[in-house]
Design an enzyme around this catalytic site. Sequence first.
Site: not given
Lengths: 155, 420
Positions: B127, B204, B207, B230, B377
Site C-alpha cells: 500500500h 503492516d 488487512q 479495519k 492505493c
Amino acid sequence: MSEASQQKPDQPAVHDDHALYQQALLAHHKSPVGYNLAIVATHSAQGVNATCGDDIKIAVEIEQNYLQALAFYGDSCAICRASASMLCQHLKGLSVAEVLALSQKVKASLSENVSLIGVAAEQFEPLRSVEKFPVRKQCALLPWTTLEQALNATS
Amino acid sequence: MTSASPWKQDFPIFSSHAHPSLCYLDSAATCLTPKHVADAVYHYQCYSHANSHKGLYQLSANVTEKVEHARETVADFIGATSGASISFNSGTTEGINLIAFSFVEPILSDAYKKGKPSNLVISAVEHHANLLPWQRLAERYQAELRVVKITDEGIMDLAHLSQLLDNNTRVLAFSHCSNVLGRFNPAEQICRIAKRHHVPTIVDGAQAVAHGKTNVSAIDCDFYVFSAHKLYGPTGCGVMYGKTEHFEQMRPYQLGGGIVSKVNFTESDFVAGATKFEPGSHHVAGIVGLVEAIEYLHDISWPDIQQHMEKLALYLNTSLNELPYYQPLIVPSAKRLAAQPTEVASIVSFRLKNVHCHDVASLLDSNNIAVRAGHHCAQPLHETLGVTATVRASLGLYNDFSDVDKLVAGLDQAYQLMTG
C-alpha cells in the site's frame, strides 16, 4: 466503423435504471469519434486522473489557427471516453479561440452545473447526466482539461 | 451452518430506516460498525469522558485506567506478551510513518554520516502507506529501495527476498495481507529470513487483523501496525506494537504534552516506553471502540468467524470464476486450492473484459452494491501486473451468499450494458 452520430436513436430503452449511462452517452462510448484516429497532430497532451486511473491523450491538427482534426487515445472509463468522443465530433473546424471559449463553458457546465445554451447545449447534452454524480465529473472533465493543455502548449 | 450471516443484525446500518438493501463489499477500505462498538463509544463519551493521564481527579484516573487496560487487551489480541509494547496512534499510516521517523531514520542517518551504503526492502504489493515513507527516506539518505517480487500466487517471493537482504539492509517492511490481492504472506518465515540477516522487520497488519488470530510473538517481528476501523472499530485509532527494547533508542515522532518527564526552555527529557509516542490527548473514544471491537470478535470466536468467511470467500471466488468475462488480477492455481482449500482470499481484485472498472463500480452502485474501483492505493502493484485499475470486492462479517449473488448479477448487468 459507424460513429456515434450514426447510432440509431430508437434503441430499446434498457438503460433507464442507470441515469448516468444514458443512450446517447453509451453510443459515444461504444462507437467513439476520433478514438485511435491517425492524424497529423501538431499538438497533443496527456491527461491522467490519478484517483481513478483514466489516462487519455488528446491530439489535434491545427492549420492556420483552425482545428482540422482531433483524435484521442488511451484507457479510460465510458464517461471520459464519451466526453472525448463528443469533443472530437464537435470541435472540428473551429478556431483555437472558439475552442478555448467553448471548453470553458463545457467545463463550467460540468463542474458548476452552469447551463449550456444554443448549439453547444444540444451537442453536449449527453454529458449532463454526470451532474448528479459528483465523483464522475472528473472523468467527463479530463478530455477538456487535456485539450486545453494541448492548445496552451502551442500558443 | 447456513449461508446467511448470523451477525448482520449486529450492524445498525442494515436496519430498515438506514440502508436495509445495502450490499457492502468494501470492508478492506473500512469495516461497518457493530452496535456494540457504537454504543461503547457513545456511552464513554456521554458518561465517562475526561482527559486521560493528566487529571488527579477520579474521573480522569478512571479514563487513564481504561487506556492502560486497553493496552493489555490489544496485546492479548495480537499475541504480544505485555501491554507495554502497545502504543496508540491514529492508524496504520501514522504507525508506519512513526516507525520510519523514530526508528529507521536515525539508523539510516548514522550509516550515511559514516559513509556506509544502505538499502531498505519492501514488497511489490505494498500500500502507498508502506511505500512512500521508505521512498522519502531512501531519497534523503541516498539509500536503495529494493522491492521483493511476488509469486504468481500473489505472495512474497522468498527466494528473491533472500537475495535482496544483505548487511546494509536497514529495514524490511511488508504487509501481512495485501489490500489488493487478499493473500497472506508467510510472516513468520519472512521474519526468520530477515533475522538471519539481522534486519529489523515492520509488518503492516491493516488487512490481516480482522481475518484470524494474529500472533506477533510467533511472527517475531520488531513492529506490527494496524487500524481499528479495519477491525470493526472506529476510524482515527490505530496501534503500533513494538518490541520494547527498541523504545528506549527511538525518538518521539511528534512533540507535545504528556510525553516529557522534564522540560525547560533549552531541553527536554522524554518519558520511557510506549507513551513517548502518544503526545497530546489520547483518542480515548477510539480506543474504547477498538477494545469493544476486539471483545465483539472474541465473543463470536475466531473459529466461527473463519468458518463463515472461508465458506463465503470460496463461494465468491467460485461464482466470479464462472463469469466468462471475469479477469482476476491473480489466478489461484488449482494445485494450491487443492492443497489449501481454506486459503481463499476474502479480498478479490478483478476487471471485466472490455469494461472500465469505474463504470463497473458506478453501475454496481446503482444497484446499491458498494465496491472499490481504482488502484486501491497500490499503484505500483497494478503497474507490475500490467493494469491501471481494478474493481475490488472485499468481505466482512455481515456479508453472506446473497451479497455474492447480487454482485454477480450486478456484474452481469454491467457487462451486458457496456458491451452489448
